[in-house]
Motif scaffolding. Structure first.
Motif, mmCIF file in Angstrom:
data_model
loop_
_atom_site.group_PDB
_atom_site.id
_atom_site.type_symbol
_atom_site.label_atom_id
_atom_site.label_comp_id
_atom_site.label_asym_id
_atom_site.label_seq_id
_atom_site.Cartn_x
_atom_site.Cartn_y
_atom_site.Cartn_z
ATOM 1 N N VAL A 1 45.455 0.269 35.100
ATOM 2 C CA VAL A 1 46.482 -0.713 34.779
ATOM 3 C C VAL A 1 46.293 -1.916 35.689
ATOM 4 O O VAL A 1 46.238 -1.769 36.914
ATOM 5 C CB VAL A 1 47.897 -0.125 34.971
ATOM 6 C CG1 VAL A 1 48.972 -1.180 34.741
ATOM 7 C CG2 VAL A 1 48.107 1.069 34.052
ATOM 8 N N GLY A 2 46.179 -3.081 35.090
ATOM 9 C CA GLY A 2 46.028 -4.308 35.854
ATOM 10 C C GLY A 2 47.201 -5.230 35.635
ATOM 11 O O GLY A 2 47.586 -5.484 34.503
ATOM 12 N N ILE A 3 47.772 -5.712 36.730
ATOM 13 C CA ILE A 3 48.828 -6.717 36.674
ATOM 14 C C ILE A 3 48.271 -7.953 37.362
ATOM 15 O O ILE A 3 47.903 -7.901 38.540
ATOM 16 C CB ILE A 3 50.117 -6.233 37.366
ATOM 17 C CG1 ILE A 3 50.635 -4.959 36.691
ATOM 18 C CG2 ILE A 3 51.177 -7.333 37.361
ATOM 19 C CD1 ILE A 3 51.801 -4.308 37.397
ATOM 20 N N GLY A 4 48.152 -9.043 36.623
ATOM 21 C CA GLY A 4 47.588 -10.265 37.178
ATOM 22 C C GLY A 4 46.074 -10.252 37.247
ATOM 23 O O GLY A 4 45.471 -11.137 37.827
ATOM 24 N N THR A 5 45.445 -9.243 36.683
ATOM 25 C CA THR A 5 43.985 -9.168 36.626
ATOM 26 C C THR A 5 43.569 -8.663 35.259
ATOM 27 O O THR A 5 44.237 -7.812 34.680
ATOM 28 C CB THR A 5 43.398 -8.263 37.733
ATOM 29 O OG1 THR A 5 41.980 -8.190 37.575
ATOM 30 C CG2 THR A 5 43.980 -6.859 37.687
ATOM 31 N N THR A 6 42.462 -9.188 34.744
ATOM 32 C CA THR A 6 41.972 -8.744 33.438
ATOM 33 C C THR A 6 40.934 -7.635 33.568
ATOM 34 O O THR A 6 40.483 -7.109 32.561
ATOM 35 C CB THR A 6 41.353 -9.926 32.664
ATOM 36 O OG1 THR A 6 40.268 -10.453 33.424
ATOM 37 C CG2 THR A 6 42.392 -11.012 32.417
ATOM 38 N N THR A 7 40.565 -7.279 34.803
ATOM 39 C CA THR A 7 39.555 -6.239 35.025
ATOM 40 C C THR A 7 40.035 -5.247 36.089
ATOM 41 O O THR A 7 39.480 -5.198 37.198
ATOM 42 C CB THR A 7 38.216 -6.855 35.465
ATOM 43 O OG1 THR A 7 38.443 -7.671 36.617
ATOM 44 C CG2 THR A 7 37.600 -7.687 34.351
ATOM 45 N N PRO A 8 41.054 -4.454 35.783
ATOM 46 C CA PRO A 8 41.554 -3.510 36.791
ATOM 47 C C PRO A 8 40.495 -2.476 37.170
ATOM 48 O O PRO A 8 39.837 -1.912 36.310
ATOM 49 C CB PRO A 8 42.760 -2.857 36.119
ATOM 50 C CG PRO A 8 42.590 -3.110 34.661
ATOM 51 C CD PRO A 8 41.781 -4.361 34.525
ATOM 52 N N GLN A 9 40.332 -2.270 38.464
ATOM 53 C CA GLN A 9 39.306 -1.361 38.986
ATOM 54 C C GLN A 9 39.878 -0.057 39.502
ATOM 55 O O GLN A 9 39.135 0.783 40.021
ATOM 56 C CB GLN A 9 38.530 -2.054 40.107
ATOM 57 C CG GLN A 9 37.846 -3.338 39.660
ATOM 58 C CD GLN A 9 36.838 -3.089 38.563
ATOM 59 O OE1 GLN A 9 35.951 -2.252 38.704
ATOM 60 N NE2 GLN A 9 36.964 -3.795 37.446
ATOM 61 N N ALA A 10 41.210 0.144 39.405
ATOM 62 C CA ALA A 10 41.857 1.359 39.903
ATOM 63 C C ALA A 10 43.028 1.689 38.982
ATOM 64 O O ALA A 10 43.370 0.905 38.100
ATOM 65 C CB ALA A 10 42.338 1.148 41.337
ATOM 66 N N LYS A 11 43.645 2.841 39.199
ATOM 67 C CA LYS A 11 44.773 3.249 38.354
ATOM 68 C C LYS A 11 45.880 2.209 38.356
ATOM 69 O O LYS A 11 46.544 1.997 37.357
ATOM 70 C CB LYS A 11 45.319 4.614 38.785
ATOM 71 C CG LYS A 11 44.360 5.741 38.485
ATOM 72 C CD LYS A 11 44.053 5.822 37.005
ATOM 73 C CE LYS A 11 42.982 6.829 36.695
ATOM 74 N NZ LYS A 11 42.434 6.666 35.369
ATOM 75 N N LEU A 12 46.078 1.510 39.485
ATOM 76 C CA LEU A 12 46.970 0.361 39.540
ATOM 77 C C LEU A 12 46.281 -0.708 40.363
ATOM 78 O O LEU A 12 45.976 -0.506 41.533
ATOM 79 C CB LEU A 12 48.323 0.707 40.162
ATOM 80 C CG LEU A 12 49.316 -0.451 40.276
ATOM 81 C CD1 LEU A 12 49.634 -1.041 38.896
ATOM 82 C CD2 LEU A 12 50.588 0.000 40.963
ATOM 83 N N ASP A 13 46.015 -1.843 39.747
ATOM 84 C CA ASP A 13 45.306 -2.954 40.381
ATOM 85 C C ASP A 13 46.163 -4.197 40.198
ATOM 86 O O ASP A 13 46.347 -4.674 39.081
ATOM 87 C CB ASP A 13 43.941 -3.123 39.711
ATOM 88 C CG ASP A 13 43.026 -4.099 40.424
ATOM 89 O OD1 ASP A 13 43.505 -4.882 41.258
ATOM 90 O OD2 ASP A 13 41.823 -4.076 40.112
#
Length: 133
Positions: free
Chosen positions: A88-100
């Motif tokens: 899940v990415g908030i403020g990012t289009t390429t989340p690298q972790a369960k919450l990024d």
């Protein structure tokens, strides 16, 4: 599109489909959109799904993208993304972790950090923060 279809679980179903086999869908292709707009077609917010990678038989990698329009703006901006890997990415289009999260975070309560190993940490606020509304 199939809407308000009765299912075996007594739920209504809204299905958005492309009308073509999965093997023809490649990475980043749009799969479906839900838009929230006025009668002139101005979009306030949207939810859409793209293929995260090329699809195939038994392989359907997709993401969900949530976008909103800021006050004073006329077009949507991506705010949250859920990838086919479950990141899940908030403020990012390429989340690298369960919450990024790219940006500041405000949280109330304790933050427990657990690596799944021997050590874990709890971070607690020791000074009051400014009132937030």
């Amino acid at each position: 599109m199939v809407g308000n279809t009765f299912s075996a679980n007594l739920h209504a179903v809204l299905a958005l489909g492309r009308g073509e086999p999965a093997s023809t869908i490649s990475a980043d292709e749009a799969l479906g959109y839900i838009t929230f707009s006025d009668n002139a077609g101005n979009t306030f917010s949207s939810i859409h799904s793209n293929a995260d990678a090329a699809a195939g038989t038994g392989d359907y990698p997709g993401n969900l993208i949530f976008s909103t329009t800021s006050d004073g703006a006329s077009s949507t901006t991506e705010r949250l993304r859920i990838t086919s890997a479950g990141n899940v990415g908030i403020g990012t289009t390429t989340p690298q972790a369960k919450l990024d999260v790219d940006g500041d975070i405000i949280a109330s309560g304790d933050l427990d950090l657990d690596s799944g190993g021997t050590y874990s940490t709890t971070i607690q606020s020791v000074t009051p923060t400014a009132n937030r509304t």
